[in-house]
Each structure stands twice: as structure tokens, then as C-alpha cells.
Design a protein around this motif. Structure first.
Motif, short mmCIF file in Angstrom:
data_model
loop_
_atom_site.label_atom_id
_atom_site.label_comp_id
_atom_site.label_asym_id
_atom_site.label_seq_id
_atom_site.Cartn_x
_atom_site.Cartn_y
_atom_site.Cartn_z
N LEU A 140 37.48 107.85 42.31
CA LEU A 140 36.06 107.33 42.37
C LEU A 140 35.22 108.68 43.01
O LEU A 140 33.90 108.68 42.51
N ASN A 141 35.94 109.78 43.54
CA ASN A 141 35.29 110.69 43.97
C ASN A 141 35.77 112.02 43.25
O ASN A 141 35.44 113.10 43.74
N ARG A 144 36.10 116.04 38.25
CA ARG A 144 36.35 116.38 36.95
C ARG A 144 37.01 115.34 36.19
O ARG A 144 36.69 114.81 34.92
N LEU A 145 37.49 114.21 36.82
CA LEU A 145 38.10 112.97 36.21
C LEU A 145 36.58 112.00 35.66
O LEU A 145 36.72 111.71 34.44
N LEU A 146 35.78 111.94 36.67
CA LEU A 146 34.57 111.12 36.20
C LEU A 146 33.73 111.91 35.20
O LEU A 146 32.97 111.29 34.15
N ALA A 147 33.70 113.11 35.24
CA ALA A 147 33.04 114.20 34.22
C ALA A 147 33.57 113.90 32.73
O ALA A 147 32.78 113.61 31.62
N ASP A 148 34.69 113.37 32.56
CA ASP A 148 35.39 112.98 31.30
C ASP A 148 34.53 111.39 30.56
O ASP A 148 34.72 111.42 29.40
N TYR A 149 34.10 110.87 31.65
CA TYR A 149 33.34 109.65 31.32
C TYR A 149 31.83 109.68 31.46
O TYR A 149 31.24 108.71 31.04
N GLY A 150 31.29 111.15 31.75
CA GLY A 150 29.86 111.23 31.62
C GLY A 150 29.46 110.84 32.80
O GLY A 150 28.19 110.66 33.04
N PHE A 151 30.26 110.54 34.20
CA PHE A 151 29.71 110.28 35.30
C PHE A 151 30.20 111.37 36.28
O PHE A 151 30.74 112.08 36.11
N THR A 152 29.35 111.19 37.47
CA THR A 152 29.69 111.98 38.74
C THR A 152 30.09 110.88 39.90
O THR A 152 29.99 109.89 39.75
N PRO A 153 30.51 111.62 41.01
CA PRO A 153 30.82 110.56 41.96
C PRO A 153 29.62 109.96 42.45
O PRO A 153 29.75 108.75 42.94
N ARG A 154 28.47 110.42 42.48
CA ARG A 154 27.36 109.80 42.79
C ARG A 154 26.93 108.69 41.82
O ARG A 154 26.38 107.82 42.06
N SER A 155 27.12 108.87 40.54
CA SER A 155 26.71 107.80 39.52
C SER A 155 27.65 107.11 39.01
O SER A 155 27.52 106.09 38.13
#
Length: 182
Positions: A140-141, A144-155
Motif C-alpha cells: 500500500l506504500n 512503483r506498484l501503485l503507479a501501475d494502477y494509476g495511484f500513489t501511496p497517498r491516493s
């Protein structure tokens, strides 16, 4: 005298063939369980422990049949962690193959309630899957992983949709996030 010996030998061979044939039938075709059972196999679980769980929870009809299939299918070597459903209609060989090949039954992952605190989300997911909360929290933090889904740790909170999802108990966080995006 020879005729009697041939008849006796024929009867012995017939008896052995009947016993072997019934054993094959019991192992491969006949249902071997009285109840449906949900079995969780952890990475450190042994084949003997799984056999005991199944025999107890599914109320095995012929324990010997289950033991033969576990041995012949080498369940001790190929046992795959997961969540499995043993049905009353299953023969022993199917259960052994299911455990070896990882033919899991999905579990329900319920994401409900407050999804605004990462540690709570991590605990909620970890309590329902084979993931530990530290792994979930790290994902969740993970920028790189979250960028693949179009999100950031904040969003990331916007990615998580409250719902109940069918997912395999051994799913990774990527699998969980894929469910969110689907």
C-alpha cells in the motif's frame, strides 16, 4: 488332483483380482467422504496433517483409500498450500490431485468499513488471506506498484472499493489490487 489345484489357483487369482479391482474402484471412482469440508493448507503443513484434517472434517469413508492415493500421488512431495473444498462426491484420487495441483476453492475477501487507515486495511486483508499485514502495508506504500494502477501511496484509498471479492486464499497483493481495478 491337478484339476483341484488348478481350480484352487483360479479361485485365488479371482479373489486377488476382485480385491484389487475393488481397491481401484474405491480409490478412483467411488465417493469417499460423508461431509463437505473446507481445508486450509499452510506452507508448513505436512501431508500427514492434511490427511488427518480431511479424514476428520470430511468424515472419510475409507481411510485406507485416502492413504493409498496420498502415497501413490506423492502428496507429501507435491502438496500445494491453499484453500480446498472436499465434497462428498469426491473420490480419494481427486482429492490427492487437487492438493498436488493447487486446485483451490476461492474465498470471500470482504473489504468493508473504514478503508482510510492503511494499517487497518492491512490487518483486514491479512486476516482473510495467506498474506501477512506487513506485506500488505508495504504494498500500500509501494510507489512503483501503485503507479501501475494509476495511484500513489497517498491516493491508494481511492483504489480500494468496499465490496466482497472471490479470490484465492494464496493470492498476492498484486492479485488483490487487480481485483480492485477489474
Amino acid at each position: 488332483m491337478k484339476k483341484v489345484v488348478y481350480i484352487l489357483l483360479s479361485l485365488v487369482v479371482l479373489a486377488i483380482a476382485t480385491v484389487l479391482g475393488f481397491s481401484w474402484l474405491r480409490d478412483n471412482k467411488l465417493p469417499n467422504f460423508r461431509k463437505q469440508a473446507e481445508i486450509y493448507v499452510y506452507p508448513e503443513t505436512t501431508a500427514d496433517e492434511v490427511l488427518e484434517m480431511i479424514a476428520d472434517k470430511a468424515q472419510v469413508v475409507s481411510r485406507r483409500s485416502l492413504e493409498r492415493c496420498f502415497k501413490s500421488k506423492q502428496v507429501a512431495e507435491y502438496l500445494t498450500p491453499g484453500h480446498y473444498t472436499v465434497s462428498p462426491s469426491n473420490p480419494s484420487v481427486y482429492v490427492a490431485r487437487m492438493l498436488n495441483n493447487g486446485w483451490q476453492s476461492p474465498v470471500k475477501l470482504a473489504l468493508t468499513g473504514n478503508l482510510r487507515i492503511k494499517s487497518n486495511i492491512a490487518a483486514k486483508i491479512a486476516s482473510q488471506l495467506l498474506l501477512d499485514s506487513a506485506t500488505v502495508y508495504k504494498a500500500l506504500n509501494d510507489e512503483r506498484l501503485l503507479a501501475d494502477y494509476g495511484f500513489t501511496p497517498r491516493s491508494v484509498f481511492s483504489l480500494l472499493t468496499p465490496d466482497t471479492y472471490d479470490i484465492y486464499w494464496t493470492a498476492s497483493m498484486v492479485d488483490v489490487l487487480d481485483k480492485q481495478k477489474a
